[in-house]
Design an enzyme around this catalytic site. Structure first.
Site, PDB file in Angstrom:
ATOM      1  N   TYR A 111       0.847  -1.201   0.000  1.00  0.00           N
ATOM      2  CA  TYR A 111       0.000   0.000   0.000  1.00  0.00           C
ATOM      3  C   TYR A 111       0.877   1.244   0.000  1.00  0.00           C
ATOM      4  O   TYR A 111       1.947   1.260   0.628  1.00  0.00           O
ATOM      5  CB  TYR A 111      -0.873   0.055   1.261  1.00  0.00           C
ATOM      6  CG  TYR A 111      -2.040  -0.894   1.271  1.00  0.00           C
ATOM      7  CD1 TYR A 111      -3.230  -0.566   0.641  1.00  0.00           C
ATOM      8  CD2 TYR A 111      -1.956  -2.111   1.922  1.00  0.00           C
ATOM      9  CE1 TYR A 111      -4.315  -1.411   0.662  1.00  0.00           C
ATOM     10  CE2 TYR A 111      -3.035  -2.977   1.947  1.00  0.00           C
ATOM     11  CZ  TYR A 111      -4.214  -2.622   1.316  1.00  0.00           C
ATOM     12  OH  TYR A 111      -5.281  -3.479   1.338  1.00  0.00           O
ATOM     13  N   TYR A 150      -0.327  -9.914   0.468  1.00  0.00           N
ATOM     14  CA  TYR A 150       0.704  -9.328   1.334  1.00  0.00           C
ATOM     15  C   TYR A 150       0.679  -9.992   2.710  1.00  0.00           C
ATOM     16  O   TYR A 150      -0.355 -10.472   3.166  1.00  0.00           O
ATOM     17  CB  TYR A 150       0.534  -7.806   1.449  1.00  0.00           C
ATOM     18  CG  TYR A 150      -0.772  -7.298   2.001  1.00  0.00           C
ATOM     19  CD1 TYR A 150      -1.028  -7.288   3.369  1.00  0.00           C
ATOM     20  CD2 TYR A 150      -1.753  -6.795   1.152  1.00  0.00           C
ATOM     21  CE1 TYR A 150      -2.224  -6.794   3.875  1.00  0.00           C
ATOM     22  CE2 TYR A 150      -2.946  -6.303   1.641  1.00  0.00           C
ATOM     23  CZ  TYR A 150      -3.183  -6.305   3.006  1.00  0.00           C
ATOM     24  OH  TYR A 150      -4.361  -5.822   3.492  1.00  0.00           O
ATOM     25  N   ARG A 160      -2.609 -12.071   3.510  1.00  0.00           N
ATOM     26  CA  ARG A 160      -3.939 -11.707   3.035  1.00  0.00           C
ATOM     27  C   ARG A 160      -4.085 -12.109   1.566  1.00  0.00           C
ATOM     28  O   ARG A 160      -3.206 -11.852   0.750  1.00  0.00           O
ATOM     29  CB  ARG A 160      -4.177 -10.182   3.107  1.00  0.00           C
ATOM     30  CG  ARG A 160      -4.247  -9.505   4.452  1.00  0.00           C
ATOM     31  CD  ARG A 160      -5.419  -9.845   5.352  1.00  0.00           C
ATOM     32  NE  ARG A 160      -6.653 -10.290   4.748  1.00  0.00           N
ATOM     33  CZ  ARG A 160      -7.647  -9.506   4.303  1.00  0.00           C
ATOM     34  NH1 ARG A 160      -7.535  -8.205   4.367  1.00  0.00           N
ATOM     35  NH2 ARG A 160      -8.740 -10.028   3.801  1.00  0.00           N
ATOM     36  N   HIS A 163      -7.169  -8.585  -2.557  1.00  0.00           N
ATOM     37  CA  HIS A 163      -8.489  -8.017  -2.260  1.00  0.00           C
ATOM     38  C   HIS A 163      -8.513  -6.530  -2.583  1.00  0.00           C
ATOM     39  O   HIS A 163      -7.470  -5.869  -2.603  1.00  0.00           O
ATOM     40  CB  HIS A 163      -8.867  -8.231  -0.789  1.00  0.00           C
ATOM     41  CG  HIS A 163      -7.896  -7.601   0.171  1.00  0.00           C
ATOM     42  ND1 HIS A 163      -6.706  -8.189   0.532  1.00  0.00           N
ATOM     43  CD2 HIS A 163      -7.927  -6.406   0.825  1.00  0.00           C
ATOM     44  CE1 HIS A 163      -6.050  -7.403   1.364  1.00  0.00           C
ATOM     45  NE2 HIS A 163      -6.776  -6.299   1.554  1.00  0.00           N
TER      46      HIS A 163
HETATM   47 FE   LIG Z   1      -6.078  -4.628   2.665  1.00  0.00          FE
END
Ligand SMILES: [Fe+2]
Length: 240
Positions: A111, A150, A160, A163
């Site tokens: 991110y 990630y 994860r 998404h």
């Molecule tokens: Fe996320």
């Protein structure tokens, strides 16, 4: 008697079937242990500002906000995709003029955020945020890149699945709903505590987008369809 008759006409709000929405407390999702309420919730009365805003116009949200691949001089790295779908009410009717906001990691699973310490590269051509207003048929459409998986610190070797985060605003702040969209066939899904917060398998499946030839752009991007049902028997699981 007149009063009794009017009471009989009241149609109660249908609550979600058990297991069809995430529980506040899901012990395998470590953060839920810390933030789940331990006492009954207190309902607060709405004030004027909560039920009359925010108000978004088409002038505020433009076509450039829907293409996450066209913000910079160069193209972002990764697999270009189209994410599209409809926002629907419990009767399957379209919900127009809903603000749909998305945010996601880049193709490497990073991110663009100060709190993201994952040592994967940032992409100078990708911010990872977009927004759109649904049209008269409840449709929205984004062009983006497929986010990478990630790692996170929920448990040893936790990852994860890919998404996209979704936020939906109706006509008021109190109508905000937040959820996540996943990709079909992701091998990480059965192991993801957030995905599995929703106990009912059929309800969980509504969080997984569908690959869609109809929205695949030849030579350019694969299409994925993700409809969001706001409430009712087929409601999309929402974060609480
Ligand atoms: Fe996320």
């Amino acid at each position: 008697m007149k009063g009794a008759a009017s009471v009989e006409r009241i149609v109660p709000y249908r609550r979600p079937p058990p297991g069809s929405q995430p529980e506040y407390l899901h012990p395998s999702y470590a953060s839920s242990v810390r933030r789940a309420p331990t006492r009954p919730l207190v309902l607060l009365p709405h004030t004027l500002s909560e039920v009359t805003g925010p108000v978004f116009g088409h002038a505020d949200v433009g076509p450039a906000d829907q293409d996450l691949t066209a913000r910079h001089a160069g193209e972002p790295l990764g697999e270009r995709i189209v994410v599209t779908g409809r926002v629907l009410d419990e009767g399957g009717r379209p919900v127009p003029h809903t603000l749909v906001e998305v945010w996601q990691a880049n193709a490497a699973g990073r991110y663009r955020h100060v709190n993201d310490g994952h040592p994967a590269p940032l992409d100078p051509n990708f911010d990872g945020c977009g927004r759109a207003l649904t049209d008269a048929e409840g449709r929205y459409r984004f062009v983006t890149i497929r986010p990478g998986a990630y790692p996170w610190k929920n448990h040893p070797n936790a990852w994860r699945p890919s998404h996209v985060h979704f936020s939906l605003f109706g006509p008021a702040f109190t109508t905000r709903l937040v959820t996540q969209m996943y990709f079909p066939g992701d091998p990480l899904l059965p192991f993801d505590p957030i995905f599995n917060c929703t106990a009912d398998a059929a309800a969980r499946a509504r969080l997984v987008s569908a690959f869609d030839w109809e929205h695949t752009v030849p030579g350019h991007a694969l299409g994925f369809r993700f409809d969001v049902v706001l409430r009712g028997r087929d409601a999309t699981p929402m974060e609480r």
